[in-house]
Enzyme design. Structure first.
Site, PDB file in Angstrom:
ATOM      1  N   CYS A 180       0.842  -1.195   0.000  1.00 59.31           N
ATOM      2  CA  CYS A 180       0.000   0.000   0.000  1.00 59.31           C
ATOM      3  C   CYS A 180       0.882   1.252   0.000  1.00 59.31           C
ATOM      4  O   CYS A 180       1.951   1.273   0.592  1.00 59.31           O
ATOM      5  CB  CYS A 180      -0.952   0.086   1.185  1.00 59.31           C
ATOM      6  SG  CYS A 180      -2.083  -1.284   1.314  1.00 59.31           S
ATOM      7  N   ARG A 191       3.648  -0.004  -5.038  1.00 58.91           N
ATOM      8  CA  ARG A 191       3.487  -0.624  -3.723  1.00 58.91           C
ATOM      9  C   ARG A 191       2.178  -1.401  -3.609  1.00 58.91           C
ATOM     10  O   ARG A 191       1.970  -2.150  -2.648  1.00 58.91           O
ATOM     11  CB  ARG A 191       3.516   0.452  -2.631  1.00 58.91           C
ATOM     12  CG  ARG A 191       4.782   1.257  -2.592  1.00 58.91           C
ATOM     13  CD  ARG A 191       4.708   2.291  -1.510  1.00 58.91           C
ATOM     14  NE  ARG A 191       4.659   1.663  -0.210  1.00 58.91           N
ATOM     15  CZ  ARG A 191       5.723   1.350   0.516  1.00 58.91           C
ATOM     16  NH1 ARG A 191       6.922   1.627   0.063  1.00 58.91           N
ATOM     17  NH2 ARG A 191       5.598   0.772   1.686  1.00 58.91           N
ATOM     18  N   TRP A 247      -2.978  -2.569  -1.755  1.00 62.90           N
ATOM     19  CA  TRP A 247      -2.686  -3.979  -2.059  1.00 62.90           C
ATOM     20  C   TRP A 247      -3.492  -4.759  -1.029  1.00 62.90           C
ATOM     21  O   TRP A 247      -3.196  -4.721   0.163  1.00 62.90           O
ATOM     22  CB  TRP A 247      -1.198  -4.260  -1.916  1.00 62.90           C
ATOM     23  CG  TRP A 247      -0.798  -5.645  -2.297  1.00 62.90           C
ATOM     24  CD1 TRP A 247      -0.558  -6.112  -3.560  1.00 62.90           C
ATOM     25  CD2 TRP A 247      -0.582  -6.760  -1.416  1.00 62.90           C
ATOM     26  NE1 TRP A 247      -0.204  -7.448  -3.509  1.00 62.90           N
ATOM     27  CE2 TRP A 247      -0.210  -7.871  -2.214  1.00 62.90           C
ATOM     28  CE3 TRP A 247      -0.662  -6.928  -0.035  1.00 62.90           C
ATOM     29  CZ2 TRP A 247       0.075  -9.121  -1.676  1.00 62.90           C
ATOM     30  CZ3 TRP A 247      -0.381  -8.168   0.503  1.00 62.90           C
ATOM     31  CH2 TRP A 247      -0.015  -9.250  -0.313  1.00 62.90           C
ATOM     32  N   LYS A 262      12.306 -14.074 -12.438  1.00 58.14           N
ATOM     33  CA  LYS A 262      11.994 -12.951 -13.345  1.00 58.14           C
ATOM     34  C   LYS A 262      10.959 -13.385 -14.371  1.00 58.14           C
ATOM     35  O   LYS A 262       9.986 -12.684 -14.653  1.00 58.14           O
ATOM     36  CB  LYS A 262      13.219 -12.476 -14.122  1.00 58.14           C
ATOM     37  CG  LYS A 262      14.395 -11.877 -13.405  1.00 58.14           C
ATOM     38  CD  LYS A 262      14.145 -10.681 -12.578  1.00 58.14           C
ATOM     39  CE  LYS A 262      13.628 -11.034 -11.218  1.00 58.14           C
ATOM     40  NZ  LYS A 262      13.769 -10.113 -10.160  1.00 58.14           N
ATOM     41  N   HIS A 272      16.794 -36.582 -11.131  1.00 58.04           N
ATOM     42  CA  HIS A 272      16.204 -37.164  -9.915  1.00 58.04           C
ATOM     43  C   HIS A 272      14.702 -36.907  -9.827  1.00 58.04           C
ATOM     44  O   HIS A 272      14.131 -36.970  -8.737  1.00 58.04           O
ATOM     45  CB  HIS A 272      16.931 -36.622  -8.675  1.00 58.04           C
ATOM     46  CG  HIS A 272      18.374 -37.028  -8.632  1.00 58.04           C
ATOM     47  ND1 HIS A 272      18.781 -38.328  -8.430  1.00 58.04           N
ATOM     48  CD2 HIS A 272      19.510 -36.317  -8.841  1.00 58.04           C
ATOM     49  CE1 HIS A 272      20.101 -38.400  -8.477  1.00 58.04           C
ATOM     50  NE2 HIS A 272      20.567 -37.193  -8.736  1.00 58.04           N
ATOM     51  N   LYS A 286       5.578  -4.074  -4.688  1.00 55.97           N
ATOM     52  CA  LYS A 286       7.034  -3.930  -4.603  1.00 55.97           C
ATOM     53  C   LYS A 286       7.563  -4.165  -3.194  1.00 55.97           C
ATOM     54  O   LYS A 286       8.529  -4.874  -2.995  1.00 55.97           O
ATOM     55  CB  LYS A 286       7.396  -2.518  -5.064  1.00 55.97           C
ATOM     56  CG  LYS A 286       8.871  -2.210  -5.041  1.00 55.97           C
ATOM     57  CD  LYS A 286       9.533  -2.737  -6.269  1.00 55.97           C
ATOM     58  CE  LYS A 286      11.018  -2.491  -6.285  1.00 55.97           C
ATOM     59  NZ  LYS A 286      11.685  -3.486  -7.128  1.00 55.97           N
TER      60      LYS A 286
HETATM   61  O1  M6R Z   1      12.867  -4.969  -0.915  1.00 58.12           O
HETATM   62  P1  M6R Z   1      13.395  -6.368  -0.847  1.00 58.12           P
HETATM   63  O2  M6R Z   1      14.686  -6.538  -1.569  1.00 58.12           O
HETATM   64  O3  M6R Z   1      13.508  -6.873   0.570  1.00 58.12           O
HETATM   65  O4  M6R Z   1      12.323  -7.273  -1.579  1.00 58.12           O
HETATM   66  C1  M6R Z   1      12.428  -8.666  -1.571  1.00 58.12           C
HETATM   67  C2  M6R Z   1      11.487  -9.307  -2.556  1.00 58.12           C
HETATM   68  O5  M6R Z   1      10.156  -9.008  -2.248  1.00 58.12           O
HETATM   69  C3  M6R Z   1      11.755  -8.861  -3.999  1.00 58.12           C
HETATM   70  O6  M6R Z   1      13.080  -9.075  -4.352  1.00 58.12           O
HETATM   71  C4  M6R Z   1      10.844  -9.635  -4.978  1.00 58.12           C
HETATM   72  O7  M6R Z   1      11.178 -10.977  -4.973  1.00 58.12           O
HETATM   73  C5  M6R Z   1      10.938  -9.038  -6.381  1.00 58.12           C
HETATM   74  N1  M6R Z   1       9.633  -8.657  -6.842  1.00 58.12           N
HETATM   75  C6  M6R Z   1      11.437  -9.987  -7.416  1.00 58.12           C
HETATM   76  O8  M6R Z   1      11.532  -9.383  -8.659  1.00 58.12           O
END
Ligand code: M6R
Length: 624
Positions: free
Chosen positions: A2, A27, A74, A500, A519, A619
């Site tokens: 949010c 966010r 969110w 990604k 495996h 994010k």
């Molecule tokens: O802000 P942060 O680096 O702690 O965030 C961690 C993850 O939420 C972040 O890297 C997420 O996996 C990304 N959206 C991946 O692209």
């Protein structure tokens, strides 16, 4: 999650709020709303969907005022709908709130409030706060006597304090009261909140990117603090007592850093910024061929030799950086190292103690699980070092030492440049630790440093593969399953490439260590399945080529990523080879991920997906 905005000043609040919400939209983006003091009371506009729907609503039904608050959501409690969008109001529409976080005891608060006659319009946890403040406000001015000096010369601030004292959980809460039109009250517990200090105006936001067009002088609201914000000042106090004086800090980022700058998407812009931000992350830290100087991290030889365990804790992409960091720490500093998902570390009763060094890695510095893991490590006596991008973030403020990654604002939900700078920071950290412990002698240290310095130019060369990657994406963007495989340093890169890819293309994808395929997973490899094989490690190239042959024999489409040192061994076995410059194998992850980022981007674009704001994600993950 949010995004929160607040404005009090002399200009019309609505354009400032909408502009800020657009900057914070990464966010959370399933609904949005705002509330403005209109001279007679508080008017609310809100709508499910992205900010554009809110802007359309306001165009059809304008609202005017110079004090207001805004929110982009969110969803946690209650699906995305007009009713569940913030702001939320009390029974009379005189108290209005926006909130980022989760009120854990909202069900019990809600039933108690309902029993006392309050009626609810949404399914959210947030709405209880509006009603709790309403009750506290109605109890009247007597409340101010037990409220802290500074904050609670306001009846509203006292009511907010009383209300949040009944709530458990996380919140950044921003409140307007129709009877106090000259102020905004905000309170923080865990979820981030910053105040931008303008000339005759104040702006509140969840993070600094929304403030940059207006001011770069900011005050961070800390956990457990309440702020009373008027046009001329922002007064802080501890919840429960005691005024707080905090010097503003100046943010180095400028507003253009948080704009697209001619690129179709933030993600593409951020991928192309990588050579520059790598350079910035290393700037001043590699002054010559002998020294790695980490500002903000004290690594004395005596203290470094005491370390017997390094934990790297993080989530998502940052965790993948941690997996590379683990290998770097073990190889360069000869300390046992383990990377763990922050959300697991905190519940596993980790063997951490005074001889442990915990590296907590996070772009935002606000990820709830990473912060909690760092706190867990510290509570067991470990020293904590944050590898963070956002200056002044919670993680950075709480850690004993901070190594900033200097990637600049990362807006796309899909992390790219933050990851590359995390890798560079971790390589410098591991190298510096090795030097301090005496495990990285000068010739090997010099070679690592030269390898690091070459990375920005090499990253630029990798970006030149983009036309080839566009053609590849045009051919493969309709696949239904993908596997990313690698060994050694290539394995975490395969994991990052797979993340990604699935995150923005919505194509099913998994990553495996090359040796693991046989495996079990090989059962899923049938004609038409895409396998992306990382084959950059000279010492392991024969092994990964065997794995490639195993999947090729089952009809998979093979894309290989190799360096100029391994390309000849890989080329005969793949349908497409993406060739990157040769580098120190321990540093190659910085380069080999770039084609995977570009591939994910172009596949997602060709599939018509919202690249910067993929479905269901946000994010900054400030909830557990
Ligand atoms: O802000 P942060 O680096 O702690 O965030 C961690 C993850 O939420 C972040 O890297 C997420 O996996 C990304 N959206 C991946 O692209």
């Amino acid at each position: 999650m949010c995004g929160i905005m607040g404005y009090i000043g002399e200009r019309p609040a609505v354009p400032v709020l909408l502009d800020g919400l657009r900057r914070l939209e990464y966010r959370g983006y399933d609904s949005a709303g705002l509330a403005v003091m209109n001279g007679a009371g508080i008017e609310i506009r809100k709508a499910a969907g992205k900010i554009g729907r809110l802007a359309d609503l306001i165009e059809r039904s304008p609202v005017h005022g110079i004090v207001g608050i805004g929110h982009t959501r969110w969803a946690t409690h209650g699906f995305p709908s007009d009713e569940n969008a913030h702001p939320h109001a009390d029974c009379h529409g005189r108290i209005v709130v926006i909130h980022n976080g989760i009120i854990e005891n909202f069900l019990e608060l809600r039933s108690a409030l309902s029993a006392r006659g309050h009626s609810f319009k949404s399914d959210t946890d947030t709405e209880v706060l509006a009603h709790l403040i309403e009750e506290a406000y109605e109890q009247g001015p007597g409340l101010t006597s037990d409220a802290p000096a500074g904050a609670a010369r306001s009846r509203l601030a006292a009511a907010v304090e009383r209300a949040v004292s009944q709530a458990t959980g996380a919140y950044a809460l921003v409140v307007l009261a129709a009877d106090e039109p000259d102020k905004i009250v905000a309170v923080r517990m865990i979820s981030p909140l910053v105040i931008g200090l303008g000339q005759g105006e104040m702006i509140l936001a969840s993070d600094v990117t929304a403030l940059l067009p207006y001011t770069r002088d900011v005050v961070i609201v800390e956990d457990g603090e309440i702020a009373v914000i008027t046009r001329g000042e922002a007064r802080l106090a501890r919840i429960g007592g005691g005024a707080v004086t905090r010097e503003p800090m100046r943010v180095a980022w400028d507003a253009s850093a948080a704009e697209k700058g001619g690129y179709a998407h933030f993600m593409l812009k951020e991928i192309h910024e990588q050579p520059r931000v790598l350079q910035e992350t290393m700037m001043g830290r590699l002054p010559d061929d002998e020294r790695i100087v980490l500002d903000g991290v004290a690594l004395t030889p005596a203290a470094s030799r005491e370390i017997d365990k390094v934990w790297l804790v993080a989530c998502g992409t940052a965790y993948h950086a941690g997996l590379v960091g683990r290998l770097l720490v073990e190889q360069l500093a000869h300390v046992s190292a383990e990377a763990d998902l922050a959300s697991e570390f905190r519940y596993r009763d980790p063997l951490a103690g005074p001889r442990t060094l915990a590296l907590a890695i996070s772009q935002s510095g606000e990820t709830a699980d990473t912060i909690a893991a760092a706190r867990e490590a510290r509570s067991r006596g470990a020293r904590t070092v944050a590898v963070a991008n956002v200056v002044g973030s919670t993680l950075a403020r709480e850690a004993s030492d901070v190594l900033y990654t200097r990637a600049g604002p990362e807006i796309a939900v899909c992390s790219t440049k933050a990851y590359l700078t995390q890798l560079a920071a971790l390589a410098m950290f591991a190298g510096a630790l090795g030097q301090a412990r005496g495990t990285l002698p000068p010739p090997a240290g010099a070679s690592l440093i030269r390898g690091l310095r070459a990375l920005p130019t090499q990253a630029q060369a990798v970006l030149r593969l983009e036309p080839q990657i566009v053609r590849l994406a045009e051919r493969l963007h309709t696949v239904e399953d993908a596997f990313f495989v690698g060994r050694g340093f290539d394995y975490p890169v395969a994991m990052e490439g797979s993340l990604k890819f699935k995150e923005i293309s919505y194509i099913h994808s998994e990553a495996f260590a090359g040796g693991e395929l046989k495996h079990g997973t090989l059962a899923l490899v049938v004609p038409g399945v895409l396998v992306v094989a990382l084959a950059t490690q000279p010492a392991l190239v024969d092994k990964i080529v065997s794995n490639i042959q195993q999947v090729r024999a089952r009809g998979a489409e093979l894309v290989g990523v190799a360096t100029t040192a391994t390309a000849d061994a890989v080329r005969p076995h793949v349908d497409t080879l993406l060739e990157i410059p040769a580098a120190d194998p321990r540093l190659v992850p910085v380069l080999s991920v770039i084609p995977l980022q570009l591939f994910a981007y172009h596949v997602a674009r060709l599939r018509g997906n919202d690249v910067d704001q993929p479905r269901n994600l946000a994010k900054s993950v400030t909830v557990e």
